[in-house]
Scaffold this active site. Structure first.
Site, PDB file in Angstrom:
ATOM      1  N   HIS A  80      24.394 -38.135 -10.028  1.00 37.95           N
ATOM      2  CA  HIS A  80      24.197 -36.750  -9.626  1.00 37.95           C
ATOM      3  C   HIS A  80      25.003 -35.802 -10.513  1.00 37.95           C
ATOM      4  O   HIS A  80      26.162 -36.069 -10.821  1.00 37.95           O
ATOM      5  CB  HIS A  80      24.596 -36.561  -8.168  1.00 37.95           C
ATOM      6  CG  HIS A  80      23.835 -37.455  -7.230  1.00 37.95           C
ATOM      7  ND1 HIS A  80      24.344 -37.865  -6.014  1.00 37.95           N
ATOM      8  CD2 HIS A  80      22.600 -38.025  -7.330  1.00 37.95           C
ATOM      9  CE1 HIS A  80      23.457 -38.638  -5.403  1.00 37.95           C
ATOM     10  NE2 HIS A  80      22.391 -38.752  -6.183  1.00 37.95           N
TER      11      HIS A  80
ATOM     12  N   TYR B 144      35.815 -36.443  -2.449  1.00 37.15           N
ATOM     13  CA  TYR B 144      35.786 -35.574  -3.631  1.00 37.15           C
ATOM     14  C   TYR B 144      35.961 -34.114  -3.254  1.00 37.15           C
ATOM     15  O   TYR B 144      35.439 -33.627  -2.254  1.00 37.15           O
ATOM     16  CB  TYR B 144      34.513 -35.775  -4.449  1.00 37.15           C
ATOM     17  CG  TYR B 144      33.201 -35.740  -3.718  1.00 37.15           C
ATOM     18  CD1 TYR B 144      32.363 -34.641  -3.797  1.00 37.15           C
ATOM     19  CD2 TYR B 144      32.781 -36.833  -2.946  1.00 37.15           C
ATOM     20  CE1 TYR B 144      31.135 -34.617  -3.140  1.00 37.15           C
ATOM     21  CE2 TYR B 144      31.570 -36.823  -2.288  1.00 37.15           C
ATOM     22  CZ  TYR B 144      30.751 -35.715  -2.392  1.00 37.15           C
ATOM     23  OH  TYR B 144      29.538 -35.683  -1.725  1.00 37.15           O
TER      24      TYR B 144
END
Length: 458
Positions: A61, A124
């Site tokens: 991604h 993240y």
């Protein structure tokens, strides 16, 4: 901090403090990590992805934001692909990660991982908000061009239906790098910035009016990593009229406040050009006003610029460049004196306002220096170097360089000059700005007289 074959992709080894209860770590500690070399990327969202079984594979991604990825529990094989236009397009890097490893992933780099244990918590931080319904770029996990060596065959892995249909690597879809945006490109400083940064997007008022809230809201700010605001209302005398005061406030105060808010939202660095008019000109300090001196504007123009300065200081990543007596391409004092010298005129020029010239090219050079040197965010005074001069001194220098007798310029006091000019706004008597702060970063200002000589010759 460890570099990788992908520019900007950095590996961080975290200190796990273990005891019989388990371990503790500082997963993100801004002051320490920035000092160690990580970008100060200003995260706005913290995400956790829990994966129940070994073999879960996610990616590749490529969202348009920076990430700081790590593992809270378990172990993963993580891989990245550079999807940005340029020489490293398609470059790869992979590494095994446990809680002691973190990776900074710059915008435009594809991110993926495969769980090597059960019960993996992958975490993240990102510096842009995820938007529902927006399609972000992605790359096939089994792309033969990048050939990521997944430890567990993809045929044996849990992969989402969406990730099964990601495209293969294609240079035609490479992510365009963010570009600098210069506002006020039709002014003297804007033209100099356009010359200094030929790859920048440069817009004038017709393309983007900074006083138009709707136009500002509609602009694609995520396409820019740096925004330089050289747009301003500069009519010092006009600002004293009701209409001019409103225009000055809109351009010099409200627009910078709007830009500071946009910088907080979109993460770009804001560079803003301000003025010595935020001071009252009464300082007797030998070097001139310092960045920390209190602002005390004399007129409406100075008040609007001071308000803009306060607003820009609210942007997380900002450089505020205060300057004085700007000279560039277009209408300015030097151009007027040059024309009068050519016409054989004998002007009267004030001799009790003291400062230093600043050429627009010098401001552009200082902007590049601050951006590339990694100087601390904040306010910097930028002018040319040399002995302080009055406006009459500058006029005589122009006449001399144009082959006219310098004595053809007559000195006059500000008071006497103002008596013949109704509506003249108050001006600082001493516009000297101390440039020692930017000099301490390695920037050496050009001598004003040498720059004037070169400007007139050109």
């Amino acid at each position: 901090m460890e570099t990788t074959p992908i520019p900007g992709l950095l590996v961080v080894r975290l200190d796990l403090r273990r005891d019989p209860r388990g371990w503790f770590k500082e997963n993100w500690q801004r002051a320490k990590m920035v000092a160690a070399g990580l970008p100060d990327f200003a995260p706005v969202q913290h995400n956790l992805s829990f994966n129940g079984a070994r073999g879960v594979t996610r990616g590749i991604h490529t969202e348009p934001w920076d990430k700081f990825v790590s593992v809270a529990s378990g172990r993963v094989f993580a891989a990245w692909v550079d999807m940005r236009q340029g020489e490293t397009f398609g470059a790869t890097f992979w590494i095994e990660m446990d809680p002691s490893v973190a990776v900074f992933v710059p915008r435009g780099v594809g991110n993926s991982y495969q769980t090597l244990t059960d019960d993996v918590a992958y975490t993240y931080l990102v510096n842009q908000h995820w938007r529902e319904g927006f399609a972000y770029p992605a790359l096939a996990l089994d792309d033969p061009t990048v050939a990521i060596p997944w430890p567990i065959p993809l045929t044996d892995c849990e992969i989402s239906e969406k990730d099964h249909h990601n495209p293969i690597l294609d240079p035609a879809t490479a992510i365009t790098p963010q570009r600098m945006l210069v506002l006020g490109g039709d002014g003297q400083v804007g033209r100099a910035l356009a010359s200094e940064f030929p790859d920048a997007v440069v817009v004038g008022r017709e393309q983007l009016d900074v006083t138009d809230a709707a136009a500002m809201a509609a602009w694609r700010w995520r396409a820019h990593d740096v925004v330089v605001n050289a747009a301003a209302f500069t009519g010092v005398d006009a600002a004293e009229t009701p209409e001019g005061r409103r225009a000055a406030w809109a351009a010099n105060a409200e627009a910078p406040a709007r830009l500071a808010a946009l910088a907080r939202e979109h993460g770009f660095t804001l560079v803003h050009v301000s003025s010595d008019y935020v001071f009252d000109g009464t300082s007797t300090a030998a070097g001139g006003y310092r960045e920390t001196d209190p602002m005390a504007p004399l007129g409406a123009y100075g008040a609007s610029k001071a308000a803009g300065d306060l607003a820009v200081a609210g942007a997380p990543h900002h450089y505020l460049l205060r300057t004085s007596w700007v000279v560039g391409e277009g209408a300015n004092f030097v151009a007027t004196m040059q024309r009068l010298a050519e016409q054989g005129a004998t002007p009267s020029v004030v001799d009790d306002q003291v400062g230093r010239l600043t050429f627009a090219s010098e401001l552009a050079r200082a902007t590049r220096h601050l951006l590339e040197s990694g100087a601390a965010w904040g306010t910097y005074h930028v002018t040319c170097a040399g002995e302080p001069q009055s406006w009459a001194d500058v006029a005589r220098s122009v006449f001399d360089l144009e082959g006219r007798d310098a004595d053809d310029v007559t000195s006059v006091s500000t008071g006497a000059y103002a008596a013949t000019r109704p509506g003249l706004a108050p001006r600082p008597a001493r516009s000297l700005l101390d440039t020692s702060k930017i000099e301490a970063t390695g920037f050496t200002p050009r001598d004003a007289l040498a720059a004037l000589r070169e400007h007139l010759a050109r």
